[in-house]
Design an enzyme around this catalytic site. Sequence first.
Site, short mmCIF file in Angstrom:
data_model
loop_
_atom_site.label_atom_id
_atom_site.label_comp_id
_atom_site.label_asym_id
_atom_site.label_seq_id
_atom_site.Cartn_x
_atom_site.Cartn_y
_atom_site.Cartn_z
N THR A 31 0.81 -1.22 0.00
CA THR A 31 0.00 0.00 0.00
C THR A 31 0.84 1.27 0.00
O THR A 31 0.48 2.26 -0.63
CB THR A 31 -0.91 0.00 1.26
OG1 THR A 31 -1.85 -1.06 1.11
CG2 THR A 31 -1.65 1.30 1.42
N ASP B 158 1.60 -6.56 -4.49
CA ASP B 158 0.71 -6.59 -3.33
C ASP B 158 1.22 -7.81 -2.54
O ASP B 158 1.43 -8.88 -3.12
CB ASP B 158 -0.73 -6.81 -3.79
CG ASP B 158 -1.71 -6.77 -2.63
OD1 ASP B 158 -2.60 -5.91 -2.66
OD2 ASP B 158 -1.59 -7.61 -1.71
N SER C 262 0.00 -9.97 -0.81
CA SER C 262 -0.76 -11.22 -0.84
C SER C 262 -0.27 -12.11 -1.99
O SER C 262 -0.61 -13.29 -2.04
CB SER C 262 -2.27 -10.95 -0.93
OG SER C 262 -2.53 -10.00 -1.92
N THR D 100 1.42 -4.84 3.97
CA THR D 100 1.21 -5.27 5.35
C THR D 100 0.57 -6.66 5.45
O THR D 100 0.69 -7.32 6.48
CB THR D 100 0.31 -4.27 6.12
OG1 THR D 100 -0.96 -4.18 5.47
CG2 THR D 100 0.96 -2.90 6.19
N ASP D 101 -0.12 -7.10 4.38
CA ASP D 101 -0.92 -8.33 4.52
C ASP D 101 -0.07 -9.55 4.91
O ASP D 101 -0.48 -10.34 5.74
CB ASP D 101 -1.69 -8.62 3.23
CG ASP D 101 -2.84 -7.65 3.03
OD1 ASP D 101 -3.20 -6.95 4.00
OD2 ASP D 101 -3.39 -7.60 1.92
N THR E 106 2.19 -10.10 14.39
CA THR E 106 1.08 -10.54 13.56
C THR E 106 0.29 -9.30 13.16
O THR E 106 0.27 -8.31 13.89
CB THR E 106 0.21 -11.57 14.35
OG1 THR E 106 -0.72 -12.16 13.46
CG2 THR E 106 -0.54 -10.94 15.51
N ARG F 267 -4.12 -25.91 14.41
CA ARG F 267 -4.54 -24.74 15.23
C ARG F 267 -5.59 -25.21 16.22
O ARG F 267 -6.77 -25.36 15.92
CB ARG F 267 -5.05 -23.62 14.32
CG ARG F 267 -3.99 -23.24 13.26
CD ARG F 267 -4.17 -21.86 12.75
NE ARG F 267 -3.96 -20.88 13.79
CZ ARG F 267 -4.63 -19.74 13.89
NH1 ARG F 267 -5.57 -19.45 13.04
NH2 ARG F 267 -4.37 -18.91 14.87
N GLN G 151 -5.12 -21.43 18.86
CA GLN G 151 -5.91 -20.40 18.16
C GLN G 151 -5.92 -19.09 18.95
O GLN G 151 -6.32 -18.04 18.42
CB GLN G 151 -7.34 -20.88 17.92
CG GLN G 151 -7.41 -22.02 16.92
CD GLN G 151 -8.82 -22.55 16.73
OE1 GLN G 151 -9.80 -21.82 16.82
NE2 GLN G 151 -8.93 -23.84 16.47
N CYS G 152 -5.53 -19.16 20.23
CA CYS G 152 -5.44 -17.92 21.02
C CYS G 152 -4.16 -17.19 20.64
O CYS G 152 -3.09 -17.80 20.57
CB CYS G 152 -5.35 -18.23 22.52
SG CYS G 152 -6.77 -19.09 23.17
N1 ASP Z 1 -2.79 -5.48 0.20
C1 ASP Z 1 -1.69 -4.64 0.67
C2 ASP Z 1 -0.44 -5.47 0.66
O1 ASP Z 1 -0.24 -6.30 1.50
C3 ASP Z 1 -2.01 -4.13 2.03
C4 ASP Z 1 -0.97 -3.18 2.62
O2 ASP Z 1 0.12 -3.01 2.14
O3 ASP Z 1 -1.31 -2.54 3.65
O4 ASP Z 1 0.37 -5.33 -0.22
#
Ligand code: ASP
Length: 338
Positions: A14, A59, A61, A91-92, A162, A240, A272-273
């Site tokens: 992002t 991205d 992901s 961030t993902d 996390t 998990r 899972q906690c």
């Molecule tokens: N979908 C974005 C990524 O992980 C989300 C982010 O960067 O905040 O690349």
Amino acid sequence: MNTKRIAILYTGGTIGMQPSDNGLIPAAGYLTSRLQQEPRLQSGQVPAYDLVEYEPLLDSSDMEPHHWQQIAEDIAQRYSDYDGFLVLHGTDTLAYTASALSFLLPGIDKPVIVTGSQLPLAEPHSDGHDHIVEGLMLAAKPACAGVNVLFHHKLLPGNRVTKSSSVALGAFTAPNAAPVWVMDASSGPSPLDVKTQPGLAPQVPPLKPCRIGVLTLTPGMPKAMLVHFFNQPLDAVILRSYGAGNAPQQADFMRLIEQACEQGTVVVNLSQCDHGGVAMGTYAGGSALARAGVISGGDMTLEACYSKLVVLLSHYDSVDIIRERMQLNLAGELTQRD
Ligand code: ASP
């Protein structure tokens, strides 16, 4: 005048994205030129940097283990030329990459700061501006050696984080670890400076494709689904479990677990906690898993457990060694090659 020099590895996310008809997408060249206009980076107080823009920007992901290895190799190649490294990442899956880097670069004696942002730099109130300025300053501090995640004015251990919010600016938490550093008005971005002797460039071990299944227990899971899951050729399973590491004690379920362990699949029990972790002797359901050959994932995050398995499965053939190393704590040296 800050005389340190930092390498920024910009992988995507992002932080450098721009709007499109289909939502935010990485935009080649945008972040690079945006940083050239950032007055705080021209002040002389922030270390100078060279920026490596990945092609294509992703991205996160879309990231896979071979991307973790690429980032680690890019750091290793430039190791003696820079005082520290700032990895800009979506961030993902940032927590997976940060965990993996900690295992791929064990004992690294320069800072590797991994960050991203919740809002694109194109937004005037983006959190990315602060993350880049603070990240460059922290990457120049020998006291910050190792792999850490910087987010919302906190530096957190790389293999303990996390992503716990998709909207909060403090998107990352380390549920079972203390922050390495927290910015406040008195300190600014200057943790205690400790001189370290820069060591040799790290050797990055190659990652191999491996088959890791993640099974989240839910009450009354259909048996056919469990049988199908365990029929897959799996090198490792992350189970998990509930609470302190509990699972149903039904004979059919336990037999599937026993068979997987007998066949040499590394089965790791992870709660899972988020907070607390696994203590398999606490309840009969957890003890049964231990007797079946399941090992404890302790208080690891899913991200750390998964990336540690990828690194260990790539490096060791012996299931016994992998099982033993999985249960050692998360200090980088415990994954060292021998
Ligand atoms: N979908 C974005 C990524 O992980 C989300 C982010 O960067 O905040 O690349």
